[in-house]
Enzyme design. Sequence first.
Site, short mmCIF file in Angstrom:
data_model
loop_
_atom_site.label_atom_id
_atom_site.label_comp_id
_atom_site.label_asym_id
_atom_site.label_seq_id
_atom_site.Cartn_x
_atom_site.Cartn_y
_atom_site.Cartn_z
N PRO A 2 0.84 -1.20 0.00
CA PRO A 2 0.00 0.00 0.00
C PRO A 2 0.87 1.25 0.00
O PRO A 2 1.92 1.29 0.63
CB PRO A 2 -0.80 -0.10 1.29
CG PRO A 2 -0.23 -1.21 2.08
CD PRO A 2 0.67 -2.01 1.19
N GLU A 3 0.43 2.25 -0.73
CA GLU A 3 1.17 3.51 -0.74
C GLU A 3 0.54 4.46 0.26
O GLU A 3 -0.53 4.21 0.82
CB GLU A 3 1.15 4.10 -2.16
CG GLU A 3 1.94 3.23 -3.12
CD GLU A 3 2.93 4.02 -3.96
OE1 GLU A 3 3.21 5.19 -3.61
OE2 GLU A 3 3.42 3.47 -4.95
#
Length: 298
Positions: A2-3
């Site tokens: 996930p960013e």
Amino acid sequence: MPELPEVETVRRGLAPVIEGARILNVDQRRGDLRFPFHERFASRLVGRTITGLGRRAKYLLTDLDDGTVLVMHLGMSGSFRIETAAESGTPGEFYRDRSKDPRHDHVVFQLGDSAGTVRSNVVYNDPRRFGFMTLVPRDALDRHPLFAHLGIDPTGNALNGPILRTLFAGKVTSLKAALLDQRLIAGLGNIYVCEALHRAGLSPFRAAGTLAENAWQDGMAADRLAAAIHAVVAEAIAAGGSSLRDHRQADGTLGYFQHSFSVYDRAGRVCPSPGCGGTIERRMQNGRSTFYCGTCQI
Ligand SMILES: [Zn+2]
């Protein structure tokens, strides 16, 4: 992985449920995730009240009423599922879908009010187990090895043109590699670096130091890049938030949000920059895919 916008969306989804809640029970089903859990992890949490949920880079910081911070990282595949009597949902929006397989439910936080009435279960699910949780005293957080060397947060005012010129001065490494260096800017990942460089019209392959060399031309470039980073991250957070509400209204469960990227995962497509006419290309750079337009990014 996930960013940062995805982690921030998770934070915003979890905060209303956990802030102010008391931890009634912790069902810890493994001795480790990416790292072993803290000794007496569950018993140190039970009875505590959660006073706030913050974020530093891609770490969720859960402040407790005894001055401890429960630090949580989602790793590659981690997510939280909120279960109440009425509904079940996974806060946050991910480019790739999240697991709901109960075999990968590793920690269950039972939350309630000060009278001990159960309000919800918050379930941490992580098939690949690269996530982790650890307990750190709030007053020692900045010196902790996870945080001591982290650079500036890309969502705040600290990131601007002048600071980028200072950080990148003299660097011969590529602009893309410098933007991914967590000691300089903490929390930017491959997707949003590609997107920000495209929006700023800057080549991922030019030396980072070039942004500090030419006071007029590249000074403008650093300002443009800072603005582009702020914009792509803010737009992704806003998109995640609106999608979160839409899904909840629909069926109570949250799928993943298909971001509308300009270059990421779009090799072979026409560049969306007005008047460019170039084609998005993909090239390996330091072991990661770089997506860019060779026509308008210089
Ligand atoms: Zn272009």
